[in-house]
Write an enzyme that holds these catalytic residues in place. Structure first.
Site, PDB file in Angstrom:
ATOM      1  N   LYS A   1       0.859  -1.235   0.112  1.00  0.00           N
ATOM      2  CA  LYS A   1      -0.071  -0.099  -0.079  1.00  0.00           C
ATOM      3  C   LYS A   1       0.856   1.333  -0.015  1.00  0.00           C
ATOM      4  CE  LYS A   1      -3.798   2.069   2.544  1.00  0.00           C
ATOM      5  NZ  LYS A   1      -4.537   2.039   3.806  1.00  0.00           N
TER       6      LYS A   1
ATOM      7  N   SER B   1      -9.126   2.562   3.239  1.00  0.00           N
ATOM      8  CA  SER B   1      -8.265   3.054   2.265  1.00  0.00           C
ATOM      9  C   SER B   1      -7.310   2.176   1.784  1.00  0.00           C
ATOM     10  CB  SER B   1      -7.450   4.293   3.001  1.00  0.00           C
ATOM     11  OG  SER B   1      -6.681   3.474   4.215  1.00  0.00           O
TER      12      SER B   1
ATOM     13  N   SER C   1      -9.653   0.107   7.417  1.00  0.00           N
ATOM     14  CA  SER C   1      -9.060   0.018   5.940  1.00  0.00           C
ATOM     15  C   SER C   1      -8.504  -1.053   5.419  1.00  0.00           C
ATOM     16  CB  SER C   1      -8.016   1.317   6.161  1.00  0.00           C
ATOM     17  OG  SER C   1      -8.412   2.606   6.236  1.00  0.00           O
TER      18      SER C   1
END
Length: 459
Positions: A80, A155, A179
């Protein structure tokens, strides 16, 4: 010869096994996944950066090695884009860092590399990880592979989509208020948010902060367990990582599961409640089920306060100097913490402690606590925030995450797994701190017994 398509359907565990046996080269695995990215990512926008040449060089080193470097030898993974990768652009989802190349990388990334993993690229995230839709001024929206008109969730949406679409078998994520769990639910993959400190973060500015953790997304429980095994372990610079987590024991016989659709306080859509009831009916085939919840009174306000304080502390200076370059979501998040007092913060910590102890009390009577992994189903990418559920307006843009952020508040480990035959829908399976192996064992049980396992999105 194995086709590119079948290579991309392999789990990380199966892929590592095939490479170790010489049935497949690391270069073949990398090329197959790069081809899948080239085929799908223009439509789905899972990646901010793809490091094709770096991955090919790493694969060449793997193939020349006399023995596997570690359990993930030759396996492509994604990181990520909130997490530093040495020599590879790390934007944090922000135009302020579009050319930022860290000289050093996060310990988690270094441990993945030492285990033989090949970093294929960086996955998309909202700016600094704050946003309901996985988009920013550099990339996105990251589109749901089951319906590209819908959001992948935030996210860690880029990582969830990359795994679901077969661009990588395993991806890293981070989880503050949900997330890894929300995108896992929306994209029909599994995720683990481990006990804070299980994966150390020695460069975290607030060393005792346990709201945010690293995590992983994958298409199988075995992959999550493998990823955690190569990244866990104490580091002296992370005080949370040096804690003793105690034994991980489950009583003999059927598991005892407490189930709650909302922790008594979280707003959850009617259609999600209906699907959760179906999942609980299925779980009753393999466990003893009881409707029960910890006392979570005040949890929503508590999380709002703590989250706002942390964000204002971390990013407040950017609001003063670079406001025009920040997204509206980030601005709102920073401003929400601007007027908090020390008394506000400490009162929130006091309530958080009471909620934690209520969770501990529940686990004297249950092996697991199960709840929905999202309060709503995926919505159109054009809608930036969830402002209402079933016609009832939410007080703030983060309240739709209450069903996940309540668990972040207390720091108990969570396995997200698909929870019904229809798509997409996930459940949170929560255990006491340090009991990840218990979660993985039960996750395998429901994979094998109930068919709660990943399904491939339409081509």
């Amino acid at each position: 010869m194995t086709s590119d398509r079948s290579v991309c359907d392999l789990t990380a565990t199966a892929l590592a096994r095939a490479i170790a046996r010489g049935e497949l080269s690391s270069r073949d695995a990398v090329e197959a996944h790069l081809a899948r990215i080239a085929e799908q990512d223009a439509r789905l926008a899972a990646f901010v950066t793809v490091d094709a040449e770096g991955a090919r060089r790493a694969a060449q080193i793997c193939d020349a090695a006399s023995a596997p470097a570690g359990p993930l030898h030759g396996v492509p993974v994604a990181i990520k884009d909130l997490t530093d990768t040495a020599g590879l652009t790390t934007t944090y989802g922000s135009v302020l860092f579009r050319d930022h190349v860290p000289p050093e990388e996060d310990l988690l990334v270094a441990r993945l590399r030492r285990a033989g993993a090949i970093i294929l690229g960086k996955t998309n995230t909202p700016e600094f990880g704050f946003g309901a839709v996985c988009t920013n001024r550099l990339c996105g929206p990251t589109r749901n592979p089951f319906d590209p008109a819908l959001t992948s969730g935030g996210s860690s949406g880029g990582s969830a989509v990359a795994v679901a679409a077969g661009m990588v078998p395993l991806a890293h994520g981070t989880d503050f208020g949900g997330s890894v769990r929300t995108p896992a639910s929306f994209c029909d993959v599994a995720s683990i948010r481990p006990t804070p400190g299980r994966i150390p973060s020695p460069r975290r500015p607030l060393g005792w902060d346990m709201l945010a953790t690293h995590g992983f997304l994958a298409r199988s429980i075995d992959d999550l367990e493998l990823a955690l095994s190569v990244c866990e372990g104490a580091d002296a610079h992370d005080p949370l990582s040096t804690r003793s987590f105690g034994g991980d024991r489950t009583r003999a016989g059927h598991a005892r599961i407490a189930v709650t659709p909302d922790f008594g306080v979280a707003p959850v859509a009617r259609n999600v409640r209906a699907r959760f009831a179906m999942a609980c009916e299925a779980l009753a085939r393999v466990a003893d089920i009881v409707q029960s919840s910890p006392d979570c009174g005040g949890a929503i306000g508590t999380f709002r306060t703590l989250r706002a304080a942390h964000i204002a502390n971390s990013f407040g200076e950017l609001l003063k100097t670079r406001r025009d370059e920040l997204t509206p979501t980030v601005i709102w998040n920073i401003e929400a913490g601007a007027r908090l007092s020390a008394e506000d913060y400490l009162n929130a910590e006091r309530r958080r402690t009471a909620i934690y102890r209520s969770f501990c009390d529940l686990f004297t009577r249950a092996d697991f606590l199960v709840a929905p992994a999202a309060s709503v189903f995926p919505w159109p990418n054009e809608v930036s925030d969830v402002s209402a559920i079933d016609g009832t307006t939410l007080d703030t843009p983060i309240d739709y995450l209450a069903v996940t952020f309540i668990v972040s508040l207390v720091g108990f480990p969570v396995l997200t797994h698909r929870g019904a035959n229809e798509l997409p829908f996930g459940i949170q399976i929560i255990a006491p701190p340090g009991c990840e192996s218990r979660l993985f064992s039960f996750g395998r049980t429901i994979e094998q017994t109930l068919g709660f396992s990943h399904r491939r999105p339409p081509a």
